[in-house]
Design a protein around this motif. Structure first.
Motif, PDB file in Angstrom:
ATOM      1  N   ILE A 178      17.889  64.773   0.525  1.00  0.00           N
ATOM      2  CA  ILE A 178      18.805  65.006  -0.601  1.00  0.00           C
ATOM      3  C   ILE A 178      18.061  64.763  -1.913  1.00  0.00           C
ATOM      4  CG2 ILE A 178      20.937  64.285  -1.734  1.00  0.00           C
ATOM      5  CD1 ILE A 178      21.904  63.340   1.072  1.00  0.00           C
ATOM      6  N   LYS A 179      17.927  65.814  -2.698  1.00  0.00           N
ATOM      7  CA  LYS A 179      17.272  65.722  -4.007  1.00  0.00           C
ATOM      8  C   LYS A 179      18.183  66.216  -5.133  1.00  0.00           C
ATOM      9  CE  LYS A 179      13.435  64.376  -2.066  1.00  0.00           C
ATOM     10  NZ  LYS A 179      13.044  62.942  -2.136  1.00  0.00           N
ATOM     11  N   SER A 182      23.052  70.450  -4.464  1.00  0.00           N
ATOM     12  CA  SER A 182      23.073  71.542  -3.487  1.00  0.00           C
ATOM     13  C   SER A 182      22.583  71.089  -2.116  1.00  0.00           C
ATOM     14  CB  SER A 182      22.215  72.717  -3.984  1.00  0.00           C
ATOM     15  OG  SER A 182      20.870  72.315  -4.170  1.00  0.00           O
ATOM     16  N   ASP A 183      21.831  69.995  -2.060  1.00  0.00           N
ATOM     17  CA  ASP A 183      21.345  69.476  -0.781  1.00  0.00           C
ATOM     18  C   ASP A 183      22.414  68.733   0.002  1.00  0.00           C
ATOM     19  OD1 ASP A 183      18.740  70.421  -1.294  1.00  0.00           O
ATOM     20  OD2 ASP A 183      18.238  68.595  -2.413  1.00  0.00           O
ATOM     21  N   LEU A 184      23.599  68.570  -0.568  1.00  0.00           N
ATOM     22  CA  LEU A 184      24.663  67.820   0.100  1.00  0.00           C
ATOM     23  C   LEU A 184      25.493  68.664   1.053  1.00  0.00           C
ATOM     24  CD1 LEU A 184      25.817  65.698  -2.970  1.00  0.00           C
ATOM     25  CD2 LEU A 184      24.804  64.789  -0.871  1.00  0.00           C
ATOM     26  N   LEU A 259      17.875  55.750  -5.848  1.00  0.00           N
ATOM     27  CA  LEU A 259      18.306  56.916  -6.607  1.00  0.00           C
ATOM     28  C   LEU A 259      17.560  58.141  -6.113  1.00  0.00           C
ATOM     29  CD1 LEU A 259      18.283  55.481 -10.245  1.00  0.00           C
ATOM     30  CD2 LEU A 259      20.306  56.147  -8.951  1.00  0.00           C
ATOM     31  N   VAL A 260      18.245  59.293  -6.104  1.00  0.00           N
ATOM     32  CA  VAL A 260      17.584  60.546  -5.745  1.00  0.00           C
ATOM     33  C   VAL A 260      17.922  61.608  -6.789  1.00  0.00           C
ATOM     34  CG1 VAL A 260      17.563  60.059  -3.266  1.00  0.00           C
ATOM     35  CG2 VAL A 260      19.517  61.248  -4.248  1.00  0.00           C
ATOM     36  N   GLY A 261      16.965  62.476  -7.069  1.00  0.00           N
ATOM     37  CA  GLY A 261      17.201  63.567  -8.001  1.00  0.00           C
ATOM     38  C   GLY A 261      17.358  63.112  -9.436  1.00  0.00           C
ATOM     39  N   GLU A 262      17.944  63.983 -10.249  1.00  0.00           N
ATOM     40  CA  GLU A 262      18.110  63.753 -11.675  1.00  0.00           C
ATOM     41  C   GLU A 262      19.567  63.508 -12.025  1.00  0.00           C
ATOM     42  OE1 GLU A 262      16.624  67.336 -13.416  1.00  0.00           O
ATOM     43  OE2 GLU A 262      14.532  66.685 -13.328  1.00  0.00           O
ATOM     44  N   GLN A 263      19.784  62.910 -13.185  1.00  0.00           N
ATOM     45  CA  GLN A 263      21.132  62.802 -13.725  1.00  0.00           C
ATOM     46  C   GLN A 263      21.635  64.186 -14.124  1.00  0.00           C
ATOM     47  OE1 GLN A 263      22.115  59.660 -16.642  1.00  0.00           O
ATOM     48  NE2 GLN A 263      19.918  59.289 -16.661  1.00  0.00           N
TER      49      GLN A 263
END
Length: 320
Positions: A178-179, A182-184, A259-263
């Motif tokens: 998960i990044k 959309s990866d969810l 934390l993963v990905g960006e805000q």
């Protein structure tokens, strides 16, 4: 707490430099905050001296005479507002309220309630204001239900005082690829009910293909969502960046989450005020501008490790 996915989505790089300072605050105030939403108690900021308050005459007479502003807040959202080990309400919002109280010559009395009932409590005069990491959105300003698009009330005005985005977090060492949102697809996420995290998950689930959707489990407060993820009952969680970062650095001594990905969805937090309370609204704005000008605001925001969300001036109804 953000809410309404109808505004423009803006990607914001994760501000991990702020997390270290959050960890310092967490080490001092770590409480293992459990579900405190049903606690009916209240907390007051330190009572200021009315004679030394330069902006007291800007308040409505009834509030000035009472010496108290009643604040509706979901006090289970560290580090914005939560209970410390002694049961005192602490965090970014209580600290800002105390500084504003010195300017206005009143005490801000925080009363605990579930987040999705705060505006209702404001409408019914249970509270004078709602201050609870609440995102200023057009839907809330206009009294529109973000799920149905239907008008459900007269709306509220906001005095904006901070900017925050939304983050995804997972169990530490187990991001399952998960990044981004959309990866969810095909996975399960836990969120707080009535927040933009829930709205984003619903919106993203509609975009999923191949028969996949996002399973969403919503809770009354963020601590319950964290507990569910910690126990392995979901693949990811989402909340406002300051809250997600605080959980990552403090839960399990920093060993529970990452934390993963960006805000995304950078937007202003606002103090909610009833539409007809324009004098109170303007007094709050004046008090915020005063503590920004005298440096107290920056000291508080820096203390809690979220200086990147600071604003240069208070604004009214700046949400999109």
């Amino acid at each position: 707490m953000t809410a309404s996915s109808t505004r423009r989505t803006t990607a914001v790089h994760s501000r991990l430099a702020a997390v270290g300072a959050i960890a310092v605050a967490g080490a001092l105030l770590l409480t293992g905050c459990g579900d405190q939403t049903n606690d009916s108690g209240s907390d007051s900021t330190d009572t200021p001296s009315a004679s030394a308050a330069p902006l007291a005459d800007k308040l409505p007479k009834e509030i000035r005479d009472a010496g108290v502003i009643k604040v509706g807040s979901d006090i289970a959202y560290a580090p914005v507002e939560f209970k410390d080990s002694s049961g005192k309400t602490v965090g970014i919002d209580p600290d800002l309220a105390a500084a504003m109280g010195k300017q206005l010559g009143v005490t801000f009395e925080f009363e605990n309630g579930t987040f999705d009932t705060l505006i209702t409590g404001l409408r019914s005069d249970r509270y004078d204001i709602a201050m609870s990491a609440m995102t200023d959105t057009k839907d809330r300003q206009e009294g529109v239900d973000s799920d149905t698009g239907k008008k459900v009330g007269e709306g509220v005005d906001f005095v904006d005082y901070f900017t925050a985005g939304v983050s995804i977090y997972t169990k530490k060492g187990d991001d399952q690829g998960i990044k981004s949102w959309s990866d969810l697809c095909g996975k399960k996420i836990v969120v707080q009910r009535g927040t933009v995290s829930e709205d984003l998950a619903k919106a993203e689930s509609k975009k999923c293909t191949g028969g996949k959707t996002i399973a969403i489990e919503a809770f009354d407060n963020d601590q319950q969502a964290q507990t569910r993820l910690r126990a392995g009952g979901a693949d990811a969680g989402s909340s406002d960046f300051p809250v997600a970062a605080y959980a990552v650095k403090t839960s399990g001594g920093g060993n529970d989450f990452q934390l993963v990905g960006e805000q995304v969805e950078a937007a202003p937090y606002g103090i909610a005020v009833a539409k007809n309370d324009t004098q109170l609204r303007d007094a709050l704005k004046a008090a915020l501008d005063a503590i920004i000008a005298n440096g107290e605001y920056d000291k508080i925001i820096t203390k809690w490790g979220v200086a990147d969300g600071a604003v240069k001036e208070a604004t009214i109804n700046g949400g999109k």
